[in-house]
Scaffold this active site. Structure first.
Site, PDB file in Angstrom:
ATOM      1  N   HIS A   1       0.852  -1.188   0.000  1.00 31.53           N
ATOM      2  CA  HIS A   1       0.000   0.000   0.000  1.00 31.53           C
ATOM      3  C   HIS A   1       0.893   1.246   0.000  1.00 31.53           C
ATOM      4  O   HIS A   1       1.967   1.254   0.615  1.00 31.53           O
ATOM      5  CB  HIS A   1      -0.901  -0.012   1.244  1.00 31.53           C
ATOM      6  CG  HIS A   1      -1.949   1.054   1.190  1.00 31.53           C
ATOM      7  ND1 HIS A   1      -1.681   2.359   1.502  1.00 31.53           N
ATOM      8  CD2 HIS A   1      -3.258   1.006   0.818  1.00 31.53           C
ATOM      9  CE1 HIS A   1      -2.785   3.082   1.339  1.00 31.53           C
ATOM     10  NE2 HIS A   1      -3.760   2.273   0.922  1.00 31.53           N
TER      11      HIS A   1
ATOM     12  N   GLU B   1      -4.281   2.138  -7.257  1.00 29.31           N
ATOM     13  CA  GLU B   1      -4.606   3.247  -6.358  1.00 29.31           C
ATOM     14  C   GLU B   1      -3.671   4.421  -6.645  1.00 29.31           C
ATOM     15  O   GLU B   1      -2.576   4.510  -6.053  1.00 29.31           O
ATOM     16  CB  GLU B   1      -4.423   2.825  -4.896  1.00 29.31           C
ATOM     17  CG  GLU B   1      -5.347   1.731  -4.446  1.00 29.31           C
ATOM     18  CD  GLU B   1      -5.609   1.803  -2.935  1.00 29.31           C
ATOM     19  OE1 GLU B   1      -6.774   1.795  -2.550  1.00 29.31           O
ATOM     20  OE2 GLU B   1      -4.644   1.896  -2.161  1.00 29.31           O
TER      21      GLU B   1
HETATM   22  P1  PGA Z   1      -9.493   6.114   0.437  1.00 31.30           P
HETATM   23  O1  PGA Z   1      -8.279   5.119   0.669  1.00 31.30           O
HETATM   24  O2  PGA Z   1     -10.657   5.302  -0.044  1.00 31.30           O
HETATM   25  O3  PGA Z   1      -9.719   6.751   1.756  1.00 31.30           O
HETATM   26  O4  PGA Z   1      -9.045   7.101  -0.609  1.00 31.30           O
HETATM   27  C1  PGA Z   1      -8.066   4.024  -0.183  1.00 31.30           C
HETATM   28  C2  PGA Z   1      -6.857   3.270   0.264  1.00 31.30           C
HETATM   29  O5  PGA Z   1      -5.906   3.905   0.773  1.00 31.30           O
HETATM   30  O6  PGA Z   1      -6.800   2.041   0.135  1.00 31.30           O
END
Ligand code: PGA
Length: 246
Positions: free
Chosen positions: A97, A165
């Site tokens: 992540h 992401e």
């Molecule tokens: P968020 O985070 O939905 O708050 O943008 C997503 C993540 O970090 O997995």
């Protein structure tokens, strides 16, 4: 028709024992209604995993973790072993992540080892990839993601879930267009499908109940990785219900 969408809640370092009980009991209630279209995975912080495991015992909600160490055991103070996460019924492990890359200085080489150990234990890694805003502005994002995927995925890999992401989308309220997500999906499957049996593709970054339906309706997107909205019971309930009762 939305089918078998994978909805992963990343609770991050939020919620205490009482909040966990209350949120999970709401999720269990929804899951009993009619739930064939969703694979609902919840990833709490490690200290909550034992209690979440007990609470989810007879439900169809799946438990996951937010990280694991790249070794099974040893002198690694402060870390958590995949062996115990597996004993506590975690089936999915989020790896790489962007917050771990940033705050724990995790690099692609280490992330690859973690993907490796998760596969070795027959669990499913959710590998996060995503570019900074600067990289997107320079239109270098495709090369950047390809490079991340190449460096983070080991030769021997049976299954993987890739979560796209973009760093600029996490917690910011900004999201890429569906076409932008489609573009990353395409490069991901082109790169991985030849060598890995099972590849799934998630989108994550500022997903909420207002934008989730639009994203998830895209057939190539297998699901969502949700941070902030996943700890708000009303939000996550709406997101799950949109899919279940479509
Ligand atoms: P968020 O985070 O939905 O708050 O943008 C997503 C993540 O970090 O997995």
């Amino acid at each position: 028709m939305l089918k078998n969408k994978l909805i992963v809640s990343n609770w991050k370092m939020n919620l205490d024992f009482i909040d966990t009980k209350s949120l999970l009991s709401k999720l269990i209630k929804i899951s009993k209604k009619k739930n064939q279209n969703v694979i609902n995975v919840v990833c709490p912080q490690n200290l909550l995993i034992p209690i979440a495991n007990k609470l989810l015992k007879s439900s169809n909600i799946i438990l996951g973790a937010q990280d694991c160490h790249e070794k099974e055991s040893g002198a690694y103070t402060g870390n958590s072993s995949i062996v115990l996460l597996k004993k506590l019924n975690c089936k999915y492990i989020i790896i790489g992540h962007s917050e771990r890359r940033l705050y724990n200085k995790e690099e692609n080489k280490l992330i690859k080892k973690k993907v490796e150990i998760v596969n070795r234990h027959k669990l499913t890694p959710i590998l996060c990839v995503g570019e900074e805003l600067e990289i997107r502005k320079k239109s270098d994002h495709k090369n950047f993601i390809i490079d991340q995927l190449k460096k983070c995925i080991p030769k021997e890999c049976e299954k993987i879930v890739v979560a796209y992401e973009p760093i600029w989308a996490i917690g910011s309220g900004l999201t890429p267009s569906i076409n932008d997500i489609r573009e990353i999906h395409e490069i991901t499957v082109n790169l991985l499908l030849k060598k890995i049996k099972s590849v799934k593709f998630l989108y994550g970054g500022s997903v909420n109940s207002k934008n989730s339906k639009n994203i998830i309706s895209e057939s190539q997107i297998d699901g969502l990785l949700i941070g902030g909205a996943s700890i708000k019971s009303e939000e996550i309930t709406k997101i799950l219900c949109q899919i279940n009762f479509d």
